[in-house]
Design a protein around this motif. Structure first.
Motif, PDB file in Angstrom:
ATOM      1  N   SER A   1       0.806  -1.226   0.000  1.00  0.00           N
ATOM      2  CA  SER A   1       0.000   0.000   0.000  1.00  0.00           C
ATOM      3  C   SER A   1       0.836   1.272   0.000  1.00  0.00           C
ATOM      4  CB  SER A   1      -0.943  -0.002   1.210  1.00  0.00           C
ATOM      5  OG  SER A   1      -1.878  -1.042   1.117  1.00  0.00           O
ATOM      6  N   LEU A   2       2.082   1.195  -0.452  1.00  0.00           N
ATOM      7  CA  LEU A   2       2.965   2.362  -0.431  1.00  0.00           C
ATOM      8  C   LEU A   2       3.156   2.988  -1.809  1.00  0.00           C
ATOM      9  CD1 LEU A   2       5.751   1.129   2.032  1.00  0.00           C
ATOM     10  CD2 LEU A   2       3.597   2.324   2.529  1.00  0.00           C
TER      11      LEU A   2
ATOM     12  N   LEU B   1       9.426   0.358  -6.632  1.00  0.00           N
ATOM     13  CA  LEU B   1       9.184  -0.411  -5.411  1.00  0.00           C
ATOM     14  C   LEU B   1      10.332  -0.239  -4.418  1.00  0.00           C
ATOM     15  CD1 LEU B   1       7.868  -2.490  -3.593  1.00  0.00           C
ATOM     16  CD2 LEU B   1       8.675  -4.279  -5.143  1.00  0.00           C
ATOM     17  N   LYS B   2      11.551  -0.342  -4.916  1.00  0.00           N
ATOM     18  CA  LYS B   2      12.707  -0.212  -4.022  1.00  0.00           C
ATOM     19  C   LYS B   2      12.761   1.180  -3.400  1.00  0.00           C
ATOM     20  CE  LYS B   2      17.626  -1.293  -3.739  1.00  0.00           C
ATOM     21  NZ  LYS B   2      18.784  -1.885  -4.441  1.00  0.00           N
ATOM     22  N   LYS B   3      12.446   2.191  -4.190  1.00  0.00           N
ATOM     23  CA  LYS B   3      12.450   3.563  -3.679  1.00  0.00           C
ATOM     24  C   LYS B   3      11.452   3.713  -2.535  1.00  0.00           C
ATOM     25  CE  LYS B   3      11.689   8.374  -5.083  1.00  0.00           C
ATOM     26  NZ  LYS B   3      11.311   9.285  -6.198  1.00  0.00           N
ATOM     27  N   ALA B   4      10.254   3.117  -2.696  1.00  0.00           N
ATOM     28  CA  ALA B   4       9.229   3.212  -1.658  1.00  0.00           C
ATOM     29  C   ALA B   4       9.673   2.497  -0.389  1.00  0.00           C
ATOM     30  CB  ALA B   4       7.919   2.640  -2.165  1.00  0.00           C
ATOM     31  N   VAL B   5      10.235   1.306  -0.548  1.00  0.00           N
ATOM     32  CA  VAL B   5      10.698   0.544   0.618  1.00  0.00           C
ATOM     33  C   VAL B   5      11.780   1.318   1.364  1.00  0.00           C
ATOM     34  CG1 VAL B   5      11.914  -1.536   1.355  1.00  0.00           C
ATOM     35  CG2 VAL B   5      10.054  -1.710  -0.307  1.00  0.00           C
ATOM     36  N   LEU B   6      12.750   1.851   0.625  1.00  0.00           N
ATOM     37  CA  LEU B   6      13.860   2.571   1.264  1.00  0.00           C
ATOM     38  C   LEU B   6      13.390   3.870   1.902  1.00  0.00           C
ATOM     39  CD1 LEU B   6      16.761   2.008  -1.293  1.00  0.00           C
ATOM     40  CD2 LEU B   6      16.224   0.726   0.790  1.00  0.00           C
ATOM     41  N   GLU B   7      12.307   4.444   1.390  1.00  0.00           N
ATOM     42  CA  GLU B   7      11.748   5.662   1.993  1.00  0.00           C
ATOM     43  C   GLU B   7      11.210   5.380   3.392  1.00  0.00           C
ATOM     44  OE1 GLU B   7       8.053   8.816   1.231  1.00  0.00           O
ATOM     45  OE2 GLU B   7       8.685   7.462  -0.379  1.00  0.00           O
ATOM     46  N   PHE B   8      10.668   4.175   3.594  1.00  0.00           N
ATOM     47  CA  PHE B   8      10.034   3.863   4.874  1.00  0.00           C
ATOM     48  C   PHE B   8      10.963   3.152   5.852  1.00  0.00           C
ATOM     49  CE2 PHE B   8       6.353   5.071   2.540  1.00  0.00           C
ATOM     50  CZ  PHE B   8       5.392   5.429   3.485  1.00  0.00           C
ATOM     51  N   MET B   9      12.056   2.590   5.365  1.00  0.00           N
ATOM     52  CA  MET B   9      12.949   1.859   6.262  1.00  0.00           C
ATOM     53  C   MET B   9      13.453   2.697   7.446  1.00  0.00           C
ATOM     54  SD  MET B   9      13.467  -1.392   5.823  1.00  0.00           S
ATOM     55  CE  MET B   9      15.029  -1.585   6.696  1.00  0.00           C
ATOM     56  N   PRO B  10      13.761   3.985   7.276  1.00  0.00           N
ATOM     57  CA  PRO B  10      14.240   4.753   8.432  1.00  0.00           C
ATOM     58  C   PRO B  10      13.196   4.925   9.531  1.00  0.00           C
ATOM     59  CG  PRO B  10      14.829   5.836   6.360  1.00  0.00           C
ATOM     60  CD  PRO B  10      13.859   4.756   6.021  1.00  0.00           C
ATOM     61  N   LYS B  11      11.931   4.626   9.233  1.00  0.00           N
ATOM     62  CA  LYS B  11      10.855   4.848  10.194  1.00  0.00           C
ATOM     63  C   LYS B  11      10.613   3.649  11.108  1.00  0.00           C
ATOM     64  CE  LYS B  11       8.273   7.751   6.864  1.00  0.00           C
ATOM     65  NZ  LYS B  11       8.239   9.026   7.608  1.00  0.00           N
ATOM     66  N   VAL B  12      11.277   2.496  10.855  1.00  0.00           N
ATOM     67  CA  VAL B  12      10.844   1.265  11.511  1.00  0.00           C
ATOM     68  C   VAL B  12      11.796   0.788  12.596  1.00  0.00           C
ATOM     69  CG1 VAL B  12       9.664   0.632   9.378  1.00  0.00           C
ATOM     70  CG2 VAL B  12      11.888  -0.381   9.873  1.00  0.00           C
ATOM     71  N   ASP B  13      11.222   0.078  13.575  1.00  0.00           N
ATOM     72  CA  ASP B  13      11.983  -0.549  14.650  1.00  0.00           C
ATOM     73  C   ASP B  13      12.246  -2.024  14.365  1.00  0.00           C
ATOM     74  OD1 ASP B  13      11.822   1.720  16.653  1.00  0.00           O
ATOM     75  OD2 ASP B  13       9.689   1.336  16.336  1.00  0.00           O
ATOM     76  N   VAL B  14      11.296  -2.659  13.665  1.00  0.00           N
ATOM     77  CA  VAL B  14      11.356  -4.087  13.384  1.00  0.00           C
ATOM     78  C   VAL B  14      11.106  -4.299  11.897  1.00  0.00           C
ATOM     79  CG1 VAL B  14      10.333  -6.354  13.867  1.00  0.00           C
ATOM     80  CG2 VAL B  14      10.459  -4.632  15.680  1.00  0.00           C
ATOM     81  N   VAL B  15      11.887  -5.170  11.266  1.00  0.00           N
ATOM     82  CA  VAL B  15      11.623  -5.532   9.869  1.00  0.00           C
ATOM     83  C   VAL B  15      11.615  -7.049   9.756  1.00  0.00           C
ATOM     84  CG1 VAL B  15      14.055  -5.400   9.149  1.00  0.00           C
ATOM     85  CG2 VAL B  15      12.244  -5.166   7.446  1.00  0.00           C
TER      86      VAL B  15
END
Length: 228
Positions: free
Chosen positions: A137-138, A178-192
């Motif tokens: 959904s990103l 897709l990769k751009k969207a994933v990398l945009e949100f990675m700094p926001k997360v505690d768990v992946v």
């Protein structure tokens, strides 16, 4: 008990009545409530936790099916909105002979894609301990902005942010998008929660040990990697 929240797609997965054939060859499909964020909430509820879904469904029988099953499981539907602007998203799945899954999505747009940032209330997260989301959904539609508002609101309250990339390449115009969207949100997360193929796609590394170090070095908020 504080709740696990999830935001994103809730949809109907049409799974094949037979395996070893592509979608074009399957003779029949069975409808099942799905969507990776919704699946996590269902599993968590079975394990004894409390959970709540943030999504938008169509004003159609498939939306009814999803909401009814959520209520049957005891998933909080207070933030499940309904719309007549689009239908509930559908996904047809087949398991080919070589074991690979084939997907065909009916989601142009789906109702879940139309959830807006204005429909997110920061107060929702006062009873939350974690917020989970995926990459489906990103894309460049309102639901992405809803994710940003929800994640930022949750982080302000010290809530754990959990991300499952759950890469679905055929939903994107290119792998780069897709990769751009994933990398945009990675700094926001505690768990992946990340698979072997996703780990290589995101980090460029095939060695899990090297990829792990790369992720922890690059993302200061990241505390836990679940590798599958």
């Amino acid at each position: 008990m504080k709740k696990l929240y999830a935001i994103g797609e809730a949809l109907i997965d049409f799974t094949p009545v037979e395996n070893g054939r592509g979608i074009s060859e399957v003779k029949g499909f069975e409808p099942h409530v799905g969507g990776a964020p919704a699946n996590v909430l269902g599993a968590f509820k079975i394990l004894g936790g409390e959970s709540a879904m943030i999504t938008k469904l169509g004003a159609d029988p498939f939306g009814d099916k999803i909401e009814n099953l959520f209520k049957e499981y005891g998933i909080d539907c207070s933030h499940v909105l309904r719309t007549e602007e689009a239908n509930t998203s559908l996904a047809f799945v087949a398991l080919k002979e070589e074991g690979n899954r084939e997907f065909s999505f009916y989601r142009k747009p789906g109702a879940d894609m139309l959830l807006t940032a204005d429909e997110i209330d920061a107060d929702w997260f006062k009873d939350a301990f974690a917020l989970h989301f995926c990459s489906v959904s990103l894309g460049d539609y309102p639901m992405k902005q809803a994710h940003i508002k929800a994640i930022d609101a949750a982080r302000e309250q010290g809530i754990v942010i959990s991300f499952d990339p759950n890469l679905r390449f055929n939903l994107w115009e290119s792998e780069g998008a897709l990769k751009k969207a994933v990398l945009e949100f990675m700094p926001k997360v505690d768990v992946v929660k990340i698979s072997d193929e996703e780990l290589e796609f995101i980090t460029g590394e095939t060695d899990p040990a090297i990829a792990k170090d790369k992720l922890f070095d690059e993302y200061e908020n990241l505390k836990l990697i679940i590798y599958t």
